[in-house]
Scaffold this motif. Sequence first.
Motif, PDB file in Angstrom:
ATOM      1  N   GLU A  25     -90.846  54.203 -28.635  1.00 35.24           N
ATOM      2  CA  GLU A  25     -91.282  53.918 -30.002  1.00 35.24           C
ATOM      3  C   GLU A  25     -90.100  53.919 -30.959  1.00 35.24           C
ATOM      4  O   GLU A  25     -89.977  53.025 -31.810  1.00 35.24           O
ATOM      5  N   GLU A  26     -89.228  54.907 -30.840  1.00 33.98           N
ATOM      6  CA  GLU A  26     -88.073  54.984 -31.733  1.00 33.98           C
ATOM      7  C   GLU A  26     -87.174  53.770 -31.558  1.00 33.98           C
ATOM      8  O   GLU A  26     -86.693  53.186 -32.535  1.00 33.98           O
ATOM      9  N   HIS A  27     -86.962  53.369 -30.298  1.00 36.75           N
ATOM     10  CA  HIS A  27     -86.078  52.230 -30.050  1.00 36.75           C
ATOM     11  C   HIS A  27     -86.642  50.959 -30.675  1.00 36.75           C
ATOM     12  O   HIS A  27     -85.922  50.211 -31.350  1.00 36.75           O
ATOM     13  N   ARG A  69     -83.817  46.199 -37.630  1.00 39.32           N
ATOM     14  CA  ARG A  69     -82.622  45.352 -37.595  1.00 39.32           C
ATOM     15  C   ARG A  69     -83.012  43.873 -37.681  1.00 39.32           C
ATOM     16  O   ARG A  69     -82.369  43.095 -38.388  1.00 39.32           O
ATOM     17  N   LYS A  70     -84.073  43.483 -36.976  1.00 40.08           N
ATOM     18  CA  LYS A  70     -84.524  42.094 -37.022  1.00 40.08           C
ATOM     19  C   LYS A  70     -84.953  41.700 -38.426  1.00 40.08           C
ATOM     20  O   LYS A  70     -84.643  40.616 -38.906  1.00 40.08           O
ATOM     21  N   PRO A 108     -83.822  45.055 -24.767  1.00 38.45           N
ATOM     22  CA  PRO A 108     -83.649  45.457 -23.372  1.00 38.45           C
ATOM     23  C   PRO A 108     -84.922  45.225 -22.577  1.00 38.45           C
ATOM     24  O   PRO A 108     -86.014  45.141 -23.129  1.00 38.45           O
ATOM     25  N   SER A 109     -84.772  45.117 -21.278  1.00 50.01           N
ATOM     26  CA  SER A 109     -85.922  44.891 -20.413  1.00 50.01           C
ATOM     27  C   SER A 109     -86.905  46.045 -20.522  1.00 50.01           C
ATOM     28  O   SER A 109     -86.541  47.221 -20.460  1.00 50.01           O
ATOM     29  N   MET A 110     -88.189  45.720 -20.715  1.00 47.90           N
ATOM     30  CA  MET A 110     -89.233  46.737 -20.777  1.00 47.90           C
ATOM     31  C   MET A 110     -89.714  47.126 -19.388  1.00 47.90           C
ATOM     32  O   MET A 110     -90.382  48.146 -19.224  1.00 47.90           O
ATOM     33  N   HIS A 111     -89.438  46.303 -18.388  1.00 48.14           N
ATOM     34  CA  HIS A 111     -90.051  46.476 -17.077  1.00 48.14           C
ATOM     35  C   HIS A 111     -89.606  47.793 -16.427  1.00 48.14           C
ATOM     36  O   HIS A 111     -88.483  48.252 -16.609  1.00 48.14           O
TER      37      HIS A 111
END
Length: 610
Positions: A371-373, A380-381, A390-393
């Motif tokens: 959640e924090e990330h 930022r977006k 980054p990959s969530m998988h």
Amino acid sequence: KDLEELTRQLQADDLTPAETVITEKPKAHGSGEKNIDVNKAFSEVSAKLGEEVIGQDEFLKKLILSFKRPFVMGMEESKPASLVVISGKQGTGRHLALTEVVKEMHTSGLIGSDKISVIDLSYYPENTDTKLLIQDLFSAFQTDSKVILFENYDKCSKSVLNMVAELCKNGNIRLSSRYAMQKGMLVDVGNALVPNAISSLSAEGRYLFFMTENSPAKLQDAMGAAFVNAVADICTTSEFAPESLTKIGKKEFTKLSKKVEEKLKYKLIPSDEVYVYFAGKFSKTSGVNTISDFAEKCFRVLSEHKLFEGTEEMSFDVKAEDNNLVFVSGETKLYAEEKVASESDALQAVRAEMDSIVGLKTVKEYIFSLEEHYKVAQMRKDKGMKASSPSMHMIFTGNPGTGKTTIARIVSRYLKAIGVLTGGQLIEVTRADLVGRYVGHTAPLTRQVIESAIGGVLFIDEAYSLYRGQDDSFGLEAIDTLVKGMEDNRENLLVILAGYSNEMEEFLTANSGLRSRFPNIIEFPDYTADELLEISKLTVKSKGYKLAEECFEPLRSYYDMKQKQNATENGNGRMARNLIEAAILNQSKRIIAEKSENLEELILKDFDLL
């Protein structure tokens, strides 16, 4: 070509009547109309679009000139009408502007269709995808669309990119194999002799557009200098100024007001800050669409009121207050942002469920850290800064019964609650759901499963069973299809693989792209005897029973012994739940035999701990 000099020529008003009036429209632009005054028609297009496309005046002017160029300069036979690059940051209205220009040009009779054929080049990541591109280009050329839009050129294979570059430079693609049209489809017939064989595809007379956020230098590196030399115009958007966003906000609110009055018979009376509130919904990642999406949300709120209250006519004062948009009529108050509270409640519910799970401290810490990330990435977006995605998988490793499936279900709802996934569903599958029974069956089957999981989590239990060695062509096909599906839906799909640690390590060697796509390997440890006792207490309570205190120590000792014997086979949490189920059956037999009246308590006698 001297583009600056050509632009000055196009902007000049002293073109002769012979140059500005086309008595027979070029076949490529084909509306079928005659005697169209080009200057007048384009002036009308510019005037109309100036009201619709806000905040991009220079970009819009250049874009319209790029359409006008072949009318004034003429077209080379067999060549595209023009090759144009549209650049600029995401969310600056590039798609909207192009769509509106094409629509108005069609209305003015300058082109014969208001449709844009979009070719998303990210769909062709492999060098073997050239045949798929040929099929899609053929389909696009079969329509009456005069505008072809290429997107994501930096995400396709080199072979596909070379083919597209050839089309843009030469106006056609020579096909390496013989094709024929059958039932509206382009079919590769190899070396067979067939009537009306198709040996090339031509973009003659069509406008070819490339849309990108990259610089012209990167475009040249990818496509080559010959492609860049063939580009007639580069149209670049700029970031929206605050006053432009306010105008856009006012335009969207005005459209909302008109729609509400026509369909609901409600009148909206806005205060000045309402337009600013609408403008504040602008997102640098999604663009002005977020403002129109918010307007649609407002319409749904007012529609719900109409549905339940059934009032004929009403007037609402619209105000922006307390970080919300409020529609006020007498004692009635409707809030546009009420959904925010429910999302917050959903997040709290997911956290509470996660906290209630026994053990798995490190697993919980990792999941909650997501959640924090994502919050920081979104911040930022929104500020137009680069944000890593980054990959969530994930890979869940560990013995059976350690909570992998349970945590996967919670992760799916958790990521939806924090806004990472749109659906939040969990699709749980095994090899049998992905691997077909005959040649050609596996890829469509796997794609169907992936499509059902988009917006949520695809959980593949015993994932290592997909790979049974290099001779298992069906399993390897399923893995290859899975990898491509993950790449195509990387923003709205999470794949979780589960299985034993050693077997999963071997599975990652099945495809070169697997390991890089699954950087998050989470080990689920075996439960301790104390944790299994706690699971037993919770399971008993959930079934409406009570566990006698005399059972505590014997159960703890039993679990400790079983885990030391063989944690893999004894099943961890599954062992505890099975033991409770058996105890409940034993209690029923005991109560009948002893004629006991205590129907809720499980005592030591009910457990078979031998």
